[in-house]
Design a protein around this motif. Sequence first.
Motif, short mmCIF file in Angstrom:
data_model
loop_
_atom_site.label_atom_id
_atom_site.label_comp_id
_atom_site.label_asym_id
_atom_site.label_seq_id
_atom_site.Cartn_x
_atom_site.Cartn_y
_atom_site.Cartn_z
N VAL A 109 40.22 120.53 38.15
CA VAL A 109 40.68 121.40 37.42
C VAL A 109 39.62 121.59 36.49
CG1 VAL A 109 42.65 122.83 37.21
CG2 VAL A 109 42.68 121.16 36.23
N GLY A 111 38.35 122.97 33.59
CA GLY A 111 37.73 124.37 32.77
C GLY A 111 38.13 124.63 31.65
N GLY A 112 39.10 123.59 31.10
CA GLY A 112 39.03 123.34 29.69
C GLY A 112 37.79 123.17 28.76
N GLN A 113 37.98 123.75 27.60
CA GLN A 113 37.07 123.20 26.16
C GLN A 113 36.57 121.86 25.56
OE1 GLN A 113 39.44 127.11 24.76
NE2 GLN A 113 37.18 127.61 23.80
N THR A 115 37.89 120.17 23.82
CA THR A 115 37.99 120.21 22.02
C THR A 115 37.71 118.77 21.90
OG1 THR A 115 39.53 122.05 22.41
CG2 THR A 115 38.29 121.78 20.20
N ARG A 116 38.75 118.16 21.58
CA ARG A 116 38.91 116.85 21.12
C ARG A 116 38.59 115.78 21.49
NH1 ARG A 116 45.03 115.98 23.54
NH2 ARG A 116 43.87 117.58 25.36
N LYS A 123 33.80 118.04 29.98
CA LYS A 123 33.91 117.01 30.00
C LYS A 123 33.23 116.22 31.60
CE LYS A 123 38.02 116.05 27.75
NZ LYS A 123 40.50 116.78 28.66
N GLN A 191 37.36 130.18 36.27
CA GLN A 191 38.98 130.80 35.60
C GLN A 191 39.55 132.11 35.00
OE1 GLN A 191 39.35 127.21 33.32
NE2 GLN A 191 41.60 128.38 33.19
N GLY A 218 44.11 128.13 30.45
CA GLY A 218 44.77 127.32 31.22
C GLY A 218 44.97 126.58 32.06
N LYS A 407 40.65 111.65 26.40
CA LYS A 407 41.02 113.10 25.80
C LYS A 407 40.33 112.99 24.50
CE LYS A 407 44.16 114.72 28.23
NZ LYS A 407 43.95 115.62 29.64
#
Length: 482
Positions: A109, A111-113, A115-116, A123, A191, A218, A407
């Motif tokens: 997975v 698909g996250g942004q 951000t951190r 990523k 997603q 998510g 992260k």
Amino acid sequence: MLSLADRYTRAQRSLCDVDQDHLLDHYDKLEDDQRNDLLEQIESVDWPAVGRMVKTHVRSKPVVKLPSNIEPAPWYPNIPTEALQDKYCQAEQLGRQLVSDEKVAVFTVAGGQGTRLGWNGPKGGFPATPIRQTPLFGCLAEFIGKVQEKYSCRMLWYIMTSTMNHEDTRAVFERHEYFGLKPDQIQFFAQEMVPAFKISSGKVLMSGPDSLALSPNGHGGSLKALYTSGTLADMQNQGVEQISYTQVDNPLVRVIDPLFIGLHCLDGAQMSSKMVTKANPQERVGVFCLVDGKVTVIEYSDLPVELAEQRLENGELRFGAGSIAIHMIRSDYVESLSRGTESGQFGLPFHRAEKKVSEYDPHAQVLIEPQAPNAVKLEMFVFDALPMCKTSIVYQTDRLEEFAPIKNCNGPGVEDCLSTSQVLQVERACRWLEAKGVTVPRDGNGHVNAVLEIRASTAVEQSDLDELVLPGNIDPGSSVLV
Ligand code: UTP
């Protein structure tokens, strides 16, 4: 193909039904290509679901009622007890067989942004290893390449992106020539996105004159996306029965672990999980619990302090099984979740978070950067699929062997960032080399005094080093790539 005018009418109808037609208030002022962009985004959202979410998650806060009957979830230990030794042998053999029979696919997975992390790009393109600076995707790809070599098999790799990073993710792979894998063994799919809502009004926010403030739904959205994108059907057509689920941001992750696969299959589980023993009661990881007899992850922020701190007679934390987001999932379990879910979200709940989201004001034609949380964002978590399983097992892995997440952006005292991950990567490489008789220099505090990197294409487990000629000693301060 529908004309812009017809699409506009259709969009307006869907939006009116859920009281979100403000999104088209300034449509008349847009150029045709902007109109197309805006309509495309509107068409990508499940508006009836949005209508329900506004009622249950935006205008009111869902009440998270902690169950009263929480017990620790049982788990298989990393090192088998005597009673478990035969089962572990059988499981490992079964896992290896399933991998060589190409019944297992890798699923990442991504698909996250991110951000951190604050990295400009997906990523998975972030340089992670201490010597070669191999990107995170490269670490996973090398692992897969080595598995193919060890088991004489072809391994399918499915990568979930989001519409925000889909093209950039493909570009990372093209730039790196698919990290040595064959392009046709890798499939990318995006997603679903969900809008962000203004806390005060429940209205969907805009991020520009022709765009909504959307974010991916998510990692729990992966189960629905597998199904709706046709990826699950593709997997099943290719004979994939088991999905090895991992995240993109852990360069040490064992993408394929025959023992874990085997234990999950021998017990007939639908979805299983790996855990690491929590370092301390405050560690910010979800905990595997049993609620009404079902394996359930309770988030660290929801676990009452008195439970988080409870200890067994031997001093171990009673609720010490920390989730590291590694799962085995049966492909037919994902399919079964698609049935009878009117909510259209595979029965997974949405979690609500109040966040700062840049907000476009179409009247003043400016983008406003909020100083305080102004928006509700909604996300699904994949571990919420665990309690719906008939059977679900938890297996303890050794933290140093496979948990070095990236992260956050580097900074003094920051955990789970590139520098902490690289210390762990070097420490694991050192452990493997020392086990093979190599003398590795350490400083007075016991820290490794060299930079070590073992390519996953060389070894995905310690025993892969058996055949290699390794140096007897490593010079202090040197860099050694194996
Ligand atoms: P995180 O929860 O760490 O989120 O995702 P993130 O988006 O990567 O980073 P932040 O929170 O914005 O800093 C854990 C894994 O789940 C994936 C991520 O790509 C990562 O591999 N993920 C997360 C998705 O695929 N989709 C999502 O909507 C959220």
